[in-house]
Design a protein around this motif. Sequence first.
Motif, PDB file in Angstrom:
ATOM      1  N   UNK A 140       0.815 -15.985   3.860  1.00 48.09           N
ATOM      2  CA  UNK A 140       1.117 -14.561   3.653  1.00 48.09           C
ATOM      3  C   UNK A 140      -0.175 -13.764   3.522  1.00 48.09           C
ATOM      4  N   UNK A 141      -1.119 -14.254   2.769  1.00 52.03           N
ATOM      5  CA  UNK A 141      -2.420 -13.592   2.612  1.00 52.03           C
ATOM      6  C   UNK A 141      -3.160 -13.494   3.941  1.00 52.03           C
ATOM      7  N   UNK A 142      -3.076 -14.568   4.738  1.00 56.37           N
ATOM      8  CA  UNK A 142      -3.729 -14.582   6.051  1.00 56.37           C
ATOM      9  C   UNK A 142      -3.143 -13.487   6.932  1.00 56.37           C
ATOM     10  N   UNK A 143      -1.807 -13.398   6.958  1.00 64.36           N
ATOM     11  CA  UNK A 143      -1.141 -12.387   7.782  1.00 64.36           C
ATOM     12  C   UNK A 143      -1.450 -10.974   7.300  1.00 64.36           C
ATOM     13  N   UNK A 144      -1.452 -10.762   5.987  1.00 62.68           N
ATOM     14  CA  UNK A 144      -1.761  -9.433   5.451  1.00 62.68           C
ATOM     15  C   UNK A 144      -3.190  -9.043   5.811  1.00 62.68           C
ATOM     16  N   UNK A 145      -4.113  -9.981   5.698  1.00 62.62           N
ATOM     17  CA  UNK A 145      -5.514  -9.693   6.024  1.00 62.62           C
ATOM     18  C   UNK A 145      -5.680  -9.362   7.504  1.00 62.62           C
TER      19      UNK A 145
END
Length: 154
Positions: free
Chosen positions: A57-62
């Motif tokens: 999720x963090x990867x996608x948000x970034x």
Amino acid sequence: MTAEPRVEDLLRELAPQVLGALARRHGAFDACEDAVQEALLAAAGQWPAEGVPDNPRGWLVTVAGRRLVDTIRADAARQRREETAAALDARRPDPVTDHDDTLTLLFLCCHPALPRPAQLALTLRAVGGLRTAEIARAFLVPEATMAQRISRAK
């Protein structure tokens, strides 16, 4: 990085969460949605080969956030270029002048590459304003012949 659940299912589950996070931060829903789609495409291409990151999720948000910022910057730069071009166009003088270009037209009609009869016919038509029928009568030729001569000379 670990290869846990199927990437497709994980992306389907995370897409609304990432869109919500971006929309909350940036506000532009349509631009956020486009950025999330680009991030999902990047993940779909990268994760099966390299494995799912520890915090997907963090990867996608970034990634989506960076794509969104890039789009915003590109749009702002394009808008500045368009405004600058419009300002330059507004300062240019009107191309219509009071200058008489009849002499230039005469020289064009009398170009040495044209045969003399074509030069005369074209000059009478363009500079003199005579109709094709009038020029044909002056040359003692049919109107169709003169029309073809003028057309070729052009």
